[in-house]
Write a protein that holds these residues in place. Structure first.
Motif, PDB file in Angstrom:
ATOM      1  N   SER A   3      18.846   1.997  -9.815  1.00 14.75           N
ATOM      2  CA  SER A   3      19.058   2.853  -8.639  1.00 14.75           C
ATOM      3  C   SER A   3      18.699   4.309  -8.903  1.00 14.75           C
ATOM      4  CB  SER A   3      20.509   2.751  -8.165  1.00 14.75           C
ATOM      5  OG  SER A   3      21.392   3.337  -9.107  1.00 14.75           O
ATOM      6  N   ARG A   4      18.621   4.684 -10.156  1.00 11.00           N
ATOM      7  CA  ARG A   4      18.279   6.072 -10.504  1.00 11.00           C
ATOM      8  C   ARG A   4      16.778   6.274 -10.707  1.00 11.00           C
ATOM      9  NH1 ARG A   4      23.459   5.387 -13.062  1.00 11.00           N
ATOM     10  NH2 ARG A   4      22.510   4.399 -14.891  1.00 11.00           N
ATOM     11  N   LYS A   5      16.009   5.202 -10.519  1.00 10.83           N
ATOM     12  CA  LYS A   5      14.567   5.290 -10.718  1.00 10.83           C
ATOM     13  C   LYS A   5      13.844   5.540  -9.400  1.00 10.83           C
ATOM     14  CE  LYS A   5      13.946   2.551 -14.910  1.00 10.83           C
ATOM     15  NZ  LYS A   5      13.155   1.457 -15.532  1.00 10.83           N
ATOM     16  N   GLN A   6      12.634   6.068  -9.496  1.00 15.98           N
ATOM     17  CA  GLN A   6      11.765   6.245  -8.335  1.00 15.98           C
ATOM     18  C   GLN A   6      10.737   5.114  -8.297  1.00 15.98           C
ATOM     19  OE1 GLN A   6      12.045   8.601  -5.848  1.00 15.98           O
ATOM     20  NE2 GLN A   6      13.980   9.052  -6.919  1.00 15.98           N
ATOM     21  N   ASN A   7      10.152   4.914  -7.141  1.00 19.23           N
ATOM     22  CA  ASN A   7       9.141   3.867  -6.988  1.00 19.23           C
ATOM     23  C   ASN A   7       7.792   4.424  -7.408  1.00 19.23           C
ATOM     24  OD1 ASN A   7       7.226   1.965  -5.928  1.00 19.23           O
ATOM     25  ND2 ASN A   7       8.844   1.163  -4.617  1.00 19.23           N
ATOM     26  N   SER A   8       7.410   4.160  -8.648  1.00 19.22           N
ATOM     27  CA  SER A   8       6.171   4.720  -9.193  1.00 19.22           C
ATOM     28  C   SER A   8       4.936   4.143  -8.512  1.00 19.22           C
ATOM     29  CB  SER A   8       6.102   4.476 -10.704  1.00 19.22           C
ATOM     30  OG  SER A   8       6.195   3.092 -10.992  1.00 19.22           O
ATOM     31  N   LEU A   9       4.998   2.897  -8.047  1.00 21.03           N
ATOM     32  CA  LEU A   9       3.842   2.316  -7.366  1.00 21.03           C
ATOM     33  C   LEU A   9       3.596   3.016  -6.037  1.00 21.03           C
ATOM     34  CD1 LEU A   9       1.591   0.265  -7.249  1.00 21.03           C
ATOM     35  CD2 LEU A   9       3.206  -1.403  -6.310  1.00 21.03           C
ATOM     36  N   LEU A  25       3.100  -5.392  11.797  1.00 20.79           N
ATOM     37  CA  LEU A  25       2.665  -5.918  10.512  1.00 20.79           C
ATOM     38  C   LEU A  25       3.133  -4.970   9.404  1.00 20.79           C
ATOM     39  CD1 LEU A  25      -1.023  -7.040  11.179  1.00 20.79           C
ATOM     40  CD2 LEU A  25       0.911  -8.542  10.692  1.00 20.79           C
ATOM     41  N   TYR A  26       3.559  -5.535   8.284  1.00 16.87           N
ATOM     42  CA  TYR A  26       3.933  -4.734   7.132  1.00 16.87           C
ATOM     43  C   TYR A  26       2.884  -4.912   6.035  1.00 16.87           C
ATOM     44  CZ  TYR A  26       8.478  -4.546   9.413  1.00 16.87           C
ATOM     45  OH  TYR A  26       9.488  -4.349  10.313  1.00 16.87           O
ATOM     46  N   GLN A  27       2.512  -3.797   5.411  1.00 18.42           N
ATOM     47  CA  GLN A  27       1.558  -3.836   4.322  1.00 18.42           C
ATOM     48  C   GLN A  27       2.307  -3.656   3.009  1.00 18.42           C
ATOM     49  OE1 GLN A  27      -2.912  -2.049   3.466  1.00 18.42           O
ATOM     50  NE2 GLN A  27      -1.656  -1.223   5.098  1.00 18.42           N
ATOM     51  N   LEU A  28       1.960  -4.450   2.011  1.00 20.40           N
ATOM     52  CA  LEU A  28       2.667  -4.366   0.749  1.00 20.40           C
ATOM     53  C   LEU A  28       1.694  -4.428  -0.421  1.00 20.40           C
ATOM     54  CD1 LEU A  28       2.945  -7.395  -0.789  1.00 20.40           C
ATOM     55  CD2 LEU A  28       4.311  -7.825   1.249  1.00 20.40           C
ATOM     56  N   TRP A  29       2.153  -3.905  -1.577  1.00 21.35           N
ATOM     57  CA  TRP A  29       1.380  -3.878  -2.806  1.00 21.35           C
ATOM     58  C   TRP A  29       2.255  -4.361  -3.951  1.00 21.35           C
ATOM     59  CZ3 TRP A  29       1.511  -0.356   1.004  1.00 21.35           C
ATOM     60  CH2 TRP A  29       0.303   0.028   1.598  1.00 21.35           C
ATOM     61  N   VAL A  30       1.657  -5.092  -4.883  1.00 16.28           N
ATOM     62  CA  VAL A  30       2.355  -5.561  -6.086  1.00 16.28           C
ATOM     63  C   VAL A  30       1.454  -5.305  -7.286  1.00 16.28           C
ATOM     64  CG1 VAL A  30       3.350  -7.520  -7.305  1.00 16.28           C
ATOM     65  CG2 VAL A  30       3.605  -7.354  -4.820  1.00 16.28           C
TER      66      VAL A  30
END
Length: 376
Positions: free
Chosen positions: A201-207, A294-299
């Motif tokens: 929870s203390r991390k940011q979304n680097s992607l 529509l939702y766009q996502l990345w992995v």
């Protein structure tokens, strides 16, 4: 002394439509669009039912926040005697108008993030909300247990209204005494899971930051649509791996249905791979609620692990678990496509219904008879 943690929510008992118009108005729920009464549940994080108050009316004057305020201000069941300063109430967004009163009483309140100004929560808000929902599910499980009693799961005749509160309390007492525990997990494992979620929870979304920085959003020139997902070297995942990534089972339950809708005619998930990074894929997921969305996502991934994810849905920026859209990609790419057996998808009932929005191409009608003569 350790603070008490209570999870609070209202549940619904459906009743008949009344011929007494005032009661009909006050028992009609604009949320459920039907008449009902609302018991208010106070539950511990282990699923033990501390108290059931009510039932209450279902109109706008009796929303969850109004009910809780009335309980506290009237000191019903001497509630102020058995709650103390620094105790914790875990609630949903429907209790947001009770926050000031709870703060005055010294009660710490945990509630999912609430924002109408932005289309998406920040990473911090999404992570905090996931921590709350991970605790709050227990009251939903308790409410579901109540409905396993057929008497409470059907529409009750109005002649039973005087007895609903007592019957619900009796059923809850039976669950407390003889029911199996809601939470049957290992205490040590639960502690490890909680520590992991707090750390994440203390991390940011680097992607997400990379997508913004490199301009990968809405840039078709940087993506190549794959004809078959076998061309992508995605890490093989077990069911345990998937649960470790989603940090729950709810998203995995939805993953099958999302996958079913997005399977291509060739039997594979339609994904695109980044031209400059073979370890980054992109997909578009149809909303299960709105046809126009529509939702766009990345992995991102390497040979062995899933490294990160981001989705444009409201909760898609979180790193404490995944949204169900990302879970769908992970479930299919890392697990389901490697199975020898066919997928156990939900039954498609559309073939049995007519569609008024479908208009077939006009049929050209030959008005000549078999002899070549035109009929009058």
């Amino acid at each position: 002394m350790e603070p008490a943690i209570l999870v609070i929510d209202g549940t619904y008992i459906y009743i008949q439509k009344s011929g007494q118009f005032m009661f009909q108005r006050r028992s009609y729920s604009m949320h459920k669009h039907r008449p009902l009464v609302k018991p208010m549940m106070f539950v511990t994080t282990t699923g033990y039912i501390v108290s059931v108050l009510g039932p209450y009316f279902a109109d706008s004057k009796n929303n969850d926040a109004s009910i809780l305020n009335q309980i506290l201000n009237s000191n019903i069941q001497e509630i102020k005697e058995w709650i103390q300063e620094n105790d914790v109430f875990v609630v949903d967004r429907g209790f947001r108008d009770s926050m000031d009163l709870l703060q005055q009483l010294g009660i710490q309140t945990e509630m999912p993030s609430f924002s109408k100004q932005r289309k998406q929560h920040t990473t911090g808000e999404s992570n905090a909300s996931r921590l709350v929902t991970k605790i709050r599910w227990v009251v939903e499980a308790v409410n579901g247990r109540l409905k396993t009693w057929k008497y409470l799961d059907r529409v009750l005749p109005n002649s039973q209204i005087p007895y609903i509160g007592d019957i619900v309390r009796i059923v809850c007492a039976i669950f407390n005494k003889f029911g199996t525990p809601i939470s049957t997990g290992d205490a040590e494992q639960d502690q490890l899971l909680g520590s992991k979620m707090l750390h994440l929870s203390r991390k940011q979304n680097s992607l997400w930051e990379r997508i913004e920085r490199e301009g990968l959003f809405n840039r078709p020139s940087k993506w190549q649509k794959m004809e078959t997902t076998t061309d992508i070297i995605f890490p093989v995942l077990t069911e345990e791996d998937l649960r470790n990534l989603t940090l729950g089972v709810y998203q995995l339950k939805l993953a099958r249905s999302y996958t079913q809708e997005h399977m291509s005619e060739t039997g594979g998930y339609e994904v695109s791979i980044c031209k400059v990074d073979a370890n980054l894929i992109n997909a578009k997921i149809q909303s299960r609620h709105f046809s126009s969305k529509l939702y766009q996502l990345w992995v991102s991934f390497d040979d062995c692990n899933v490294q990160g994810w981001y989705c444009t849905c409201r909760a898609g920026a979180r790193v404490v678990g995944t949204c169900s859209h990302v879970a769908s990609i992970l479930w299919y790419m890392g697990f389901a496509r490697h199975l020898d057996k066919s997928f156990d998808f939900s039954k498609d009932w559309t073939q049995y219904l007519q569609d008024a929005s479908y208009t077939p191409d006009p049929i050209s009608i030959d008005e000549s008879d078999d002899e070549g003569n035109t009929e009058e």
